[in-house]
Scaffold this motif. Structure first.
Motif, PDB file in Angstrom:
ATOM      1  N   ARG A  78      25.061 -56.820  10.603  1.00 64.40           N
ATOM      2  CA  ARG A  78      25.516 -57.493  11.819  1.00 64.40           C
ATOM      3  C   ARG A  78      24.428 -57.428  12.877  1.00 64.40           C
ATOM      4  NH1 ARG A  78      29.607 -54.252   9.933  1.00 64.40           N
ATOM      5  NH2 ARG A  78      31.552 -55.295   9.323  1.00 64.40           N
ATOM      6  N   LYS A  79      24.252 -58.520  13.585  1.00 65.55           N
ATOM      7  CA  LYS A  79      23.300 -58.574  14.685  1.00 65.55           C
ATOM      8  C   LYS A  79      23.918 -59.316  15.858  1.00 65.55           C
ATOM      9  CE  LYS A  79      18.898 -58.291  12.166  1.00 65.55           C
ATOM     10  NZ  LYS A  79      18.360 -57.170  12.967  1.00 65.55           N
ATOM     11  N   VAL A  80      23.360 -59.053  17.030  1.00 61.94           N
ATOM     12  CA  VAL A  80      23.809 -59.697  18.273  1.00 61.94           C
ATOM     13  C   VAL A  80      22.589 -60.188  19.030  1.00 61.94           C
ATOM     14  CG1 VAL A  80      24.855 -59.308  20.536  1.00 61.94           C
ATOM     15  CG2 VAL A  80      25.982 -58.447  18.488  1.00 61.94           C
ATOM     16  N   ILE A  81      22.697 -61.411  19.562  1.00 61.18           N
ATOM     17  CA  ILE A  81      21.666 -61.968  20.436  1.00 61.18           C
ATOM     18  C   ILE A  81      22.320 -62.284  21.770  1.00 61.18           C
ATOM     19  CG2 ILE A  81      19.930 -63.759  20.746  1.00 61.18           C
ATOM     20  CD1 ILE A  81      19.906 -64.193  17.773  1.00 61.18           C
ATOM     21  N   ASN A  82      21.840 -61.675  22.826  1.00 59.26           N
ATOM     22  CA  ASN A  82      22.350 -61.911  24.165  1.00 59.26           C
ATOM     23  C   ASN A  82      21.348 -62.745  24.962  1.00 59.26           C
ATOM     24  OD1 ASN A  82      24.720 -60.438  23.788  1.00 59.26           O
ATOM     25  ND2 ASN A  82      23.740 -58.507  24.370  1.00 59.26           N
ATOM     26  N   PHE A  83      21.835 -63.849  25.536  1.00 63.98           N
ATOM     27  CA  PHE A  83      21.025 -64.712  26.393  1.00 63.98           C
ATOM     28  C   PHE A  83      21.548 -64.585  27.820  1.00 63.98           C
ATOM     29  CE2 PHE A  83      20.897 -66.543  22.184  1.00 63.98           C
ATOM     30  CZ  PHE A  83      19.560 -66.864  22.007  1.00 63.98           C
ATOM     31  N   SER A  84      20.646 -64.261  28.727  1.00 63.67           N
ATOM     32  CA  SER A  84      21.035 -64.049  30.121  1.00 63.67           C
ATOM     33  C   SER A  84      20.355 -65.092  31.007  1.00 63.67           C
ATOM     34  CB  SER A  84      20.650 -62.643  30.592  1.00 63.67           C
ATOM     35  OG  SER A  84      21.275 -61.665  29.788  1.00 63.67           O
ATOM     36  N   ASP A  85      21.143 -65.667  31.888  1.00 60.57           N
ATOM     37  CA  ASP A  85      20.647 -66.571  32.933  1.00 60.57           C
ATOM     38  C   ASP A  85      19.817 -67.709  32.346  1.00 60.57           C
ATOM     39  OD1 ASP A  85      21.876 -64.910  34.680  1.00 60.57           O
ATOM     40  OD2 ASP A  85      20.065 -63.883  35.329  1.00 60.57           O
ATOM     41  N   CYS A  86      20.491 -68.547  31.594  1.00 58.71           N
ATOM     42  CA  CYS A  86      19.836 -69.742  31.048  1.00 58.71           C
ATOM     43  C   CYS A  86      19.977 -70.876  32.054  1.00 58.71           C
ATOM     44  CB  CYS A  86      20.464 -70.121  29.714  1.00 58.71           C
ATOM     45  SG  CYS A  86      19.803 -71.631  28.981  1.00 58.71           S
ATOM     46  N   THR A  87      18.859 -71.453  32.451  1.00 58.78           N
ATOM     47  CA  THR A  87      18.828 -72.546  33.420  1.00 58.78           C
ATOM     48  C   THR A  87      18.123 -73.744  32.791  1.00 58.78           C
ATOM     49  OG1 THR A  87      18.793 -70.997  35.274  1.00 58.78           O
ATOM     50  CG2 THR A  87      18.099 -73.267  35.713  1.00 58.78           C
ATOM     51  N   VAL A  88      18.768 -74.917  32.876  1.00 59.66           N
ATOM     52  CA  VAL A  88      18.215 -76.156  32.336  1.00 59.66           C
ATOM     53  C   VAL A  88      18.037 -77.139  33.484  1.00 59.66           C
ATOM     54  CG1 VAL A  88      18.522 -78.037  30.687  1.00 59.66           C
ATOM     55  CG2 VAL A  88      19.375 -75.750  30.138  1.00 59.66           C
ATOM     56  N   CYS A  89      16.815 -77.643  33.636  1.00 59.38           N
ATOM     57  CA  CYS A  89      16.497 -78.593  34.708  1.00 59.38           C
ATOM     58  C   CYS A  89      16.055 -79.919  34.100  1.00 59.38           C
ATOM     59  CB  CYS A  89      15.408 -78.046  35.623  1.00 59.38           C
ATOM     60  SG  CYS A  89      15.869 -76.527  36.489  1.00 59.38           S
ATOM     61  N   LEU A  90      16.398 -80.991  34.770  1.00 54.13           N
ATOM     62  CA  LEU A  90      16.014 -82.339  34.352  1.00 54.13           C
ATOM     63  C   LEU A  90      15.519 -83.084  35.578  1.00 54.13           C
ATOM     64  CD1 LEU A  90      15.884 -84.339  31.996  1.00 54.13           C
ATOM     65  CD2 LEU A  90      18.207 -85.065  32.567  1.00 54.13           C
TER      66      LEU A  90
END
Length: 1328
Positions: free
Chosen positions: A200-212
């Motif tokens: 088992r593994k975990v990937i945590n993504f923090s504060d993802c911001t997408v700009c266009l």
């Protein structure tokens, strides 16, 4: 020591992707336990080769790379790899030209790379040979596996940018960390054991911001838009299940991602760019990236390259590219998949599975083990495809649409800023996206969500309809609602996911998957999908089965990739979409916001990623032998799509404001400015009338051949293809609507709706159509239908009072106006008449008109030569429902068709026995029409019209006049002080003042139920449809620029020319049975003793009844028959298309003693002359006490009509026509009789009609100047001639003394006999 084993593994990964790295420095740093590398450049070519995407890296670098290896605790602490600030910039690869140039070099590079890898492996093995003989190989292998399975990867500040044209898309992730966890998904140092073959593994993504953002020509961004996604955090769980400790590839892989809150923001400037990014994804999905440039030809060698990501091949939708069934002969039939051919998107994604879940193949080489010990077992495992489950789950998602405007700062040198305002919001709860695949033979994708809604925010185009100071309810702002609330539904959207505590993986058991198509369809039904989600559910299933005597496909057979191992493969693709109960409310606020979004999406246009290739038929046709044709017919793969909508409610409100004239021109192609801003204040209208449409179920099915282009090329080359093969060469569409009903309702000031008043009771209908694929391949076969269609309507009923139609007209006019806006409110009296209070009887109840049409069946067909249509209309009935004397509702028939009118021309039918109307009567209308596509074909076949109309019975009852002249009452004085709410409508300026009335707020209620009357729901004739026929494809209407002003004479010339060209070659066969019109001076309700709606039966019942029959005028219109010259009678309902032999017309027409006109050779192909027959025309009157008086005796005529138009040469460029008409008439004797009662009756009827017509013309349909409608039933003005039969006492001054009341002797004022025999004439008409 251990360093000699671990160090080469870490070095191989680092050195593989980073430029200019010295292995000696890296090795020394690793032996120290920590290594720090700064300002690293990535090997962009390696990334492009491994990712195999149609993108190229403009730049890629890492600011800092840290590697921590705990040598002393390597068996209990993880190796940590930290990347600080990694930035990559991508762009779409330059056109196909670069691909051609690099095609040869790519293949060379690939072969060189492969040779390098094979040559590098022995050196690695030699270098990694253990130096310590005390360490057993099994221990080293176990330790290496523990180290690799517990590596922690941390990326801080990951920046990805994509640039294209003026688009800059950037993704910034503050922190991303991947680590190993235990059973409870907590951080732990784990390894695979014999008792627990799970990682088992975990990937945590923090504060993802997408700009266009949008950049200018120099590449700079002048104004930064609001981020599409701002600081969104989510986590991913990975679950790997192995069959045993020696398994190199997991047997089951689960990768699931959960987002608690997803908030997207799109401005009007970002919307075109966002659509462009979506089109990019669709182009990748369909494999459309990489179309070659103009003037270049496609190179078959370069077409099979890998550089563009191997995502080509799908034609209609994404497919998994595999070899088509072996029964298709030759490679031109279906493309064979070779080793270097582009693969599908699933194959591309599948290639990453080993890289995600396992370390490099060289790792075992580092260990120095004896390859003979596990080689056979590992090869067996690599041939088996794992089961991969990928899921995305979102608890709540919000998409906000904003409008922007430029705002300058106070300082002159300060830059301008973009100010945005929210106008629309979409909220969605419980979203699930799941994909399950096992190699290429099985792929399934399910998408669903629990509930959603759309909300209006603030203002639109200057109208502040939902600003904070308006204080409107949230329920009024919500215009779209679907599904259920997540708090009520629960966490069903997480079922069997890694985030569901009830899932097998979270309870220590192994999950079971359904990988069989039949079992899958039985399990994942529409009902099961709606029980889990409630709002939306989609299931896309693709399977591939091997039918070479092995049953279902074997994994080893597909993984080999060789065509000889595949045998005969059957592919199936089904897509099922279900939309749950939805409520769609279209008011002014919602419509303007939706259209504004459409306008913003059209404000910027980009070049398409791919251009459609012309449909050029391959000349290298391969003729199939009978065995191959039989094999082809056994199975043809198709793509089937089904869309189902359940319990739909559509509400169309009266427009409170209308600015559509500033939006529709932009949508329709006229580039007018859409930045119009209204300056008037918004005032809500209450009560707000609306039309409400309810639909129980809508089902749309679509099927298309999976490999249409190759299939059409094969079938079109056959001499006589079977119907089955032709069937699969079409795209089929079937639309079914169940339980459609409509009514009027109103929204009051408290935000609640009144019970709907029925207008259209529930009915069902069906529509079917098909379209030929690649019509250019069928040019040599003109008989092949390009489009076909059928429309079926078993029964349709419409019922409404005059007040209800006026309210519908007001709603329509509120949306259809253009230009200046006038003020008109809904009359309170009109609203009270439409929405009556429950339990309160109206003083003057209004009559209701109810019309029904039954058994409508229309067919359409078009070929390259003709367009044709045929159809039948079973029956049409119209009646009026009015309150009776004893409180019981009376039914008055107004129109009946078909009706047996063959004996109604004479009054003898009143005294003879008459059979009741049969349910097996012929259809009212049966017709077939065929029109040639071009004039060249017109001379050989020409247009054809075959039509048969059965008899009609019409009753023009005075109740119809009462319905027509109704006008709403004026508002009483106690209501005049209530505020007037403006509704924009277009009215004549001269009537605006008298039409301005105010709106009341009296409570409204339901008037009637949604059930049709006994008359409308009477038994109907049913038909059995044994074959579905296709429908023509509708053509989208577009606005055209008006032509220059032309004189009426020129327009008339053009109109006559068009009509003449259409009529001169028309083969006409028209039969219209007699239509009998009864015009009484008082109502004739239908007695309960006869069949409901039988007009002749009603008249006959009154004629012989106890009560005195009102005076009735019977007008029997003639039976009409028109036949073209030389045409033989045909059944009016033909199978389309059909051919009629055209005779050569070279004969002399006798026109009596007037002229002889010869049809010369230039009339070949013309359908004239016509033979016109009119028979059984008569007029008679009916009075009380069974008195019948004849006004016009039955008569008729027979005529022959010939018309020609020889063209005359003119001095100018224009051509003139001269019409020559020859008419021969044989008229039977005409006898007219008239008496005092008849004159009195005619005067009364004429006076009634004149009053009704004057009121309609004077007041108009929406006039409300009259307080009370004048009654049309009552005493009539005195006539100069008095009746002598039961209606009025005799007048001795004007009536003969012998004409007493009750006598059977009638006094005829005059008898006129006309006899016209052999009347003929001809004339010449010319337009110069």
């Amino acid at each position: 020591m251990l360093e000699s084993y671990v160090t080469p593994i870490l070095m191989s990964y680092v050195n593989r992707y980073i430029k200019n790295l010295k292995p000696s420095d890296l090795q020394l740093s690793l032996w120290g336990g920590d290594v720090v590398l700064s300002k690293l450049e990535l090997k962009l070519d390696v990334l492009e080769q491994e990712l195999k995407l149609p993108f190229t890296f403009l730049s890629g670098h890492i600011h800092e790379l840290r590697i921590h290896v705990p040598w002393t605790k390597l068996g209990s602490e993880p190796v940590v790899i930290t990347i600080n600030t990694m930035e990559c910039i991508l762009k779409l690869k330059d056109g196909i030209q670069d691909d051609h140039e690099s095609c040869g070099s790519n293949s060379t590079n690939r072969s060189t790379t492969e040779n390098t890898k094979t040559s590098a492996k022995p050196r690695r093995i030699q270098q990694a040979t253990p130096t310590d003989p005390d360490l057993p190989p099994g221990y080293v292998q176990s330790l290496i596996r523990r180290v690799v399975n517990n590596v922690n990867i941390v990326i801080n500040n990951l920046i990805l940018k994509y640039v294209e044209d003026d688009i800059v898309l950037s993704v910034n992730i503050t922190s991303a960390e991947c680590y190993t966890v235990g059973e409870l998904w907590d951080r732990a140092f784990m390894d695979i054991s014999a008792t627990d073959l799970v990682l088992r593994k975990v990937i945590n993504f923090s504060d993802c911001t997408v700009c266009l953002d949008k950049r200018n020509a120099s590449g700079k961004i002048e104004f930064y838009q609001d981020p599409l996604l701002y600081k969104c955090s989510f986590r991913t769980r990975l679950h790997f299940t192995y069959d045993n400790l020696n398994s190199k590839m997991p047997s089951v892989i689960k990768i699931h991602t959960l987002v608690e809150s997803l908030k997207l923001s799109i401005t009007d400037q970002q919307l075109p760019m966002f659509i462009r990014i979506m089109q990019l994804g669709i182009a990748l999905y369909y494999g459309e990236i990489g179309s070659f440039k103009d003037g270049e030809t496609e190179d078959s060698t370069c077409h099979n390259k890998d550089m563009l990501g191997n995502v080509t091949g799908a034609e209609d939708e994404t497919r998994i590219d595999m070899q088509y069934p072996a029964q298709y002969k030759g490679q031109e039939l279906y493309s064979q998949q070779e080793d270097d051919q582009p693969q599908g998107w699933v194959s591309w994604a599948w290639s990453f599975v080993p890289a995600i879940v396992n370390y490099d193949d060289a790792e075992e080489n580092y260990l120095g083990n004896d390859p003979t010990s596990t080689t056979h077992q590992q090869k067996t495992q690599t041939l088996k495809d794992p089961i991969v489950s990928i899921g995305f789950y979102c608890t709540k998602a919000t998409v906000t649409f904003k409008l922007t405007e430029m705002q300058a700062e106070s300082s002159y040198y300060s830059p301008q800023k973009v100010k945005s305002k929210e106008v629309l919001c979409w909220e969605q709860e419980g979203t699930t996206v799941e994909a399950l695949m096992m190699g290429e033979p099985f792929f399934d994708c399910q998408i669903g969500f629990v509930g959603c809604r759309a909300i209006c925010l603030k203002g639109i185009m200057g109208v502040k309809d939902f600003e904070e100071n308006i204080n409107r309810r949230e329920t009024e702002a919500c215009f779209f609602l679907c599904g259920e609330n997540l708090s009520i539904k629960g966490l069903t959207y997480l079922t069997n996911s890694l985030f569901d505590y009830r899932s097998p993986e979270n309870n220590g058991t192994r999950a079971e998957f359904i990988l069989d198509a039949a079992t899958h369809k039985e399990t994942y039904t529409e009902i099961a999908g709606m029980q889990r989600f409630g709002a939306f559910y989609m299931d896309y299933l693709y399977t591939m089965e091997n039918t070479t005597g092995k049953g279902s496909a074997n994994q080893q057979d597909f993984s080999s990739g060789k065509s000889e191992d595949l045998g005969t493969v059957q592919e199936k693709s089904t897509k099922s979409l279900v939309i749950g109960p939805l409520d769609f409310r279209l008011d002014s606020s919602a419509v303007h916001r939706i259209l504004k979004m459409v306008v913003c999406a059209l404000e910027h246009e980009y070049e398409p990623y791919s251009r459609l290739k012309p449909d050029i038929k391959d000349e290298r046709e391969t003729m199939l032998n009978p065995e191959e044709v039989a094999s082809l017919e056994e199975y043809i793969p198709t793509r089937h799509t089904s869309v189902t909508l359940l319990k739909c409610t559509f509400t169309i409100f009266m427009a409170e404001f209308n600015l559509l004239d500033h939006l529709l021109p932009v949508i329709m192609g006229e580039k007018n400015s859409s930045n119009f801003m209204n300056t008037t204040n918004f005032q809500s209208l209450r009560p707000l009338p609306s039309v409400q449409i309810l639909v129980d179920k809508i089902n749309l099915e679509h099927s298309v051949p999976m490999y249409a282009e190759q299939l059409v090329h094969v079938v079109s080359s056959l001499t006589q293809p079977s119907d089955n093969l032709l069937h699969y060469c079409y795209a089929h569409c079937y639309l079914k609507i169940f339980g459609f009903q409509a009514g009027l309702t109103s929204l009051d000031c408290r935000g609640s709706y009144y019970l709907p008043v029925p207008i259209v009771p529930s009915f069902s209908t069906a529509l079917y159509g098909k379209l030929l694929k690649l019509p250019t391949c069928w040019t040599k076969r003109s008989q092949i239908a390009i489009t076909e269609g059928i429309f079926e309507l078993p029964n349709l009923t419409v019922q409404a009072t005059r007040a209800q139609t006026l309210l519908l007209q007001a709603i329509y006019q509120s949306w259809s106006h253009s230009g200046n806006v006038s003020s008109l409110a809904v009359n309170e009296a009109l609203m009270n008449e439409v929405f009556q209070t429950v339990g309160v009887k109206s003083k003057n109840p209004l009559p209701t008109l109810e019309g029904s049409i039954q058994n409508v069946e229309l067919k359409y067909c078009s070929t390259s030569l003709v367009k044709c249509a045929s159809g039948t209309v079973g029956s049409i009935k119209i009646c009026a429902k009015a309150p009776g004397d004893s409180g019981k509702e009376k039914l008055i028939p107004l129109l009946q068709g078909p009706s047996d009118t063959k004996d109604l021309h004479s009054s003898k039918w009143l005294n003879e026995s008459r059979k009741p109307e049969s349910l097996l009567a012929p259809d009212l209308i049966a017709f077939t029409v065929q029109v040639p596509q071009c004039m060249d074909y017109c001379h050989s076949s020409g247009a054809v019209l075959l039509c048969n109309v059965q008899g009609l019975a019409v009753n023009i009852d005075p109740i119809l006049y009462t319905w027509l002249i109704y006008q709403p009452q004026k508002r009483s004085s106690k209501h005049m002080q209530q505020p007037v709410i403006a509704v924009p409508l277009v009215m004549p300026i001269s009537r605006r003042k008298e039409d301005e009335v105010s709106v009341g707020s009296a409570p409204l209620a339901k008037q009637q139920s949604y059930q049709a009357s006994e008359y409308a729901s009477s038994p109907v004739k049913t038909k059995t449809v044994t074959e579905s026929r296709p429908l023509s494809v509708p053509v989208k209407a577009v606005l055209t620029i008006t032509e220059g002003c032309r004189s009426p004479e020129e327009r008339m010339k053009e109109f006559i020319g068009v009509v003449w060209n259409a009529v001169k070659s028309l083969t006409l066969q028209l039969e219209v049975q007699s239509c009998c019109v009864f015009i009484p001076n008082d109502s004739l309700p239908s007695p309960s003793t006869i069949v409901s709606g039988d007009i002749p039966g009603t008249v006959r019942s009154w004629y012989h009844g106890q009560m005195s029959m009102p005076g009735t005028l019977a007008l029997c219109l003639p039976q009409i028959k028109i036949v073209s010259a030389g045409h033989k009678y045909m059944d009016p309902l033909q199978e389309i298309p059909f051919v009629i032999p055209r005779p050569i017309l070279e004969e002399v027409i006798n026109c009596g003693d007037v002229c002889h006109y010869t049809l010369r050779s230039h009339l070949l192909g013309d359908a004239f002359p016509w033979t016109i027959s009119l028979h059984h025309f008569s007029i008679y009157t009916l009075f009380g006490k069974q008195v019948t008086l004849c006004l016009v005796e039955p008569m008729g005529c027979t005529s022959t009509l010939a018309v020609t138009s020889p063209k005359l040469l003119a001095t100018g460029p224009d051509m003139r026509h001269s019409f020559v008409v020859c008419l021969h008439v044989d008229l039977e004797s005409l006898e007219i009789k008239c008496s005092n009662p008849q004159v009195q009756l005619l005067y009364e009827l004429t006076d009634i009609m004149n009053k009704v017509w004057n009121k309609i013309q004077k007041r108009g349909s929406l006039s409300s100047s009259s307080a009370y409608p004048e009654s049309v039933v009552g005493p009539f003005p005195s006539s100069p001639v008095r009746s002598s039969i039961g209606t009025a006492p005799p007048d001795n001054s004007t009536c003969s003394p012998s004409a007493d009341i009750g006598t059977t002797t009638e006094v005829f004022m005059e008898t006129i006999n006309f006899s016209f025999l052999g009347i003929s004439g001809w004339g010449r008409l010319g337009f110069l």
